[in-house]
Design a protein around this motif. Structure first.
Motif, PDB file in Angstrom:
ATOM      1  N   GLN A  54       0.802  -1.254   0.040  1.00 28.47           N
ATOM      2  CA  GLN A  54      -0.096  -0.013   0.132  1.00 28.47           C
ATOM      3  C   GLN A  54       0.815   1.332   0.163  1.00 28.47           C
ATOM      4  O   GLN A  54       0.323   2.253  -0.690  1.00 28.47           O
ATOM      5  CB  GLN A  54      -1.061  -0.030   1.208  1.00 28.47           C
ATOM      6  N   ARG A  55       1.993   1.182   0.734  1.00 25.08           N
ATOM      7  CA  ARG A  55       2.822   2.377   0.569  1.00 25.08           C
ATOM      8  C   ARG A  55       3.203   2.573  -0.900  1.00 25.08           C
ATOM      9  O   ARG A  55       3.399   3.758  -1.180  1.00 25.08           O
ATOM     10  CB  ARG A  55       4.222   2.186   1.573  1.00 25.08           C
ATOM     11  N   VAL A  60       2.014   5.534  -6.467  1.00 20.67           N
ATOM     12  CA  VAL A  60       1.521   5.361  -8.121  1.00 20.67           C
ATOM     13  C   VAL A  60      -0.100   6.008  -8.163  1.00 20.67           C
ATOM     14  O   VAL A  60       0.137   6.869  -9.121  1.00 20.67           O
ATOM     15  CB  VAL A  60       0.961   3.760  -7.900  1.00 20.67           C
ATOM     16  N   LYS A  61      -0.613   6.250  -6.981  1.00 24.63           N
ATOM     17  CA  LYS A  61      -1.828   7.028  -7.038  1.00 24.63           C
ATOM     18  C   LYS A  61      -1.609   8.354  -7.336  1.00 24.63           C
ATOM     19  O   LYS A  61      -2.307   9.204  -7.721  1.00 24.63           O
ATOM     20  CB  LYS A  61      -2.638   6.877  -5.752  1.00 24.63           C
ATOM     21  N   TYR A  69      -7.060   0.313  -8.235  1.00 25.08           N
ATOM     22  CA  TYR A  69      -5.928  -0.187  -7.213  1.00 25.08           C
ATOM     23  C   TYR A  69      -6.604  -1.270  -5.996  1.00 25.08           C
ATOM     24  O   TYR A  69      -7.725  -1.090  -5.663  1.00 25.08           O
ATOM     25  CB  TYR A  69      -5.412   0.922  -6.382  1.00 25.08           C
ATOM     26  N   TYR A  70      -5.882  -2.333  -5.938  1.00 27.48           N
ATOM     27  CA  TYR A  70      -6.322  -3.408  -5.053  1.00 27.48           C
ATOM     28  C   TYR A  70      -6.217  -3.096  -3.628  1.00 27.48           C
ATOM     29  O   TYR A  70      -5.363  -2.597  -3.206  1.00 27.48           O
ATOM     30  CB  TYR A  70      -5.632  -4.576  -5.370  1.00 27.48           C
ATOM     31  N   GLN A  71      -7.359  -3.346  -2.866  1.00 23.57           N
ATOM     32  CA  GLN A  71      -7.205  -2.832  -1.418  1.00 23.57           C
ATOM     33  C   GLN A  71      -6.767  -4.183  -0.861  1.00 23.57           C
ATOM     34  O   GLN A  71      -6.576  -5.293  -1.542  1.00 23.57           O
ATOM     35  CB  GLN A  71      -8.956  -2.810  -0.939  1.00 23.57           C
ATOM     36  N   THR A 169      -1.687  -9.172  -8.762  1.00 26.93           N
ATOM     37  CA  THR A 169      -2.081  -8.177  -9.362  1.00 26.93           C
ATOM     38  C   THR A 169      -2.261  -7.168  -8.372  1.00 26.93           C
ATOM     39  O   THR A 169      -3.079  -7.477  -7.424  1.00 26.93           O
ATOM     40  CB  THR A 169      -3.259  -8.369 -10.580  1.00 26.93           C
ATOM     41  N   ILE A 170      -1.827  -5.721  -8.562  1.00 37.83           N
ATOM     42  CA  ILE A 170      -2.045  -4.911  -7.603  1.00 37.83           C
ATOM     43  C   ILE A 170      -2.600  -3.784  -7.929  1.00 37.83           C
ATOM     44  O   ILE A 170      -3.227  -2.649  -7.448  1.00 37.83           O
ATOM     45  CB  ILE A 170      -0.842  -4.380  -6.680  1.00 37.83           C
ATOM     46  N   MET A 171      -2.486  -3.533  -9.363  1.00 37.71           N
ATOM     47  CA  MET A 171      -3.129  -2.165 -10.070  1.00 37.71           C
ATOM     48  C   MET A 171      -3.449  -2.507 -11.485  1.00 37.71           C
ATOM     49  O   MET A 171      -2.736  -3.232 -12.293  1.00 37.71           O
ATOM     50  CB  MET A 171      -2.095  -1.009  -9.866  1.00 37.71           C
TER      51      MET A 171
END
Length: 225
Positions: A54-55, A60-61, A69-71, A169-171
């Motif tokens: 998440q950091r 990226v955001k 974006y994956y929670q 996958t994270i985004m």
């Protein structure tokens, strides 16, 4: 499979395409009528690893605020897609207990093992964590394939592709990228970043949508290793 070579090749090819604007936008992410569902066996990383993820996603955001974006609740490694997502599949169509019994027999001999998330790679539609696995995970997959091979239970194992990695996958690209070059530059900075190593002591069977979103996922059984 040499995972490092596989991830490197995927990244090199995809980064060039993304920078050139040749990437894929997923138009179904926000489609409330998307009815693709299936059942999968998944592994979820520990809390420390998710904090590191998440950091990175916060950075990226700042560059690409319009993407998907994956929670924490949705980040996962797919052990096996037992029934790959397809439109119209409903849980009532199958005997869930029969699947649980079949999987439990295949997993019975296994104990905990480690997975490391180290570095990032990309495809033309998403950013992925590079997962490095012990041989245990592939042995589990082979035993699951054997268990379902001659079974009358509905399944689609390896129909789309033979899973051999431990990526997550994270985004995903849900809209036009604002600055593809900056995005790739940031990924470059994290290409070898150690997001964490965690012990896998359980595998979860879930009924899921295509994106493994918590609001659609139903946990069917947790297999302790």
């Amino acid at each position: 499979m040499n995972l490092t070579e596989h991830y490197d090749k995927l990244y090199t090819e995809s980064a060039a395409k993304i920078t050139a604007g040749n990437y894929e936008i997923d138009h179904l992410i926000d489609d409330e009528k998307d009815q693709r569902f299936g059942i999968s066996l998944v592994i979820r990383p520990d809390q420390n690893t998710k904090m590191n993820i998440q950091r990175f996603l916060t950075e990226v955001k700042a560059i690409e605020p319009d993407q998907y974006y994956y929670q924490d609740s949705d980040i996962h490694i797919t052990v096996m897609s037992i029934i790959s997502c397809y439109a119209g599949f409903e849980l009532k169509e199958i005997n869930t207990e029969a699947y649980i019994r079949k999987i439990a027999m295949a997993l019975d001999k296994y104990r905990g093992f480690n997975i490391q998330f180290k570095g990032l790679t990309a495809s033309t539609s998403c950013i992925l964590l590079q997962g490095f696995l012990t041989e245990t995970l592939n042995q589990i997959r082979d035993d699951l394939r054997a268990a379902f091979k001659n079974s009358t239970l509905q399944q689609s194992i390896d129909k789309r592709y033979t899973i051999q990695t431990a990526h997550a996958t994270i985004m995903r690209f849900r809209d036009k990228l604002r600055n593809p070059a900056r995005l790739i530059s940031l990924i470059e900075q994290y290409r070898d970043f150690d997001f964490g190593t965690f012990t896998v002591d359980q595998i979860e069977l879930v009924y899921n949508d295509w994106y493994q979103r918590e609001r659609f996922v139903e946990s069917l059984h947790i297999f302790k290793l």
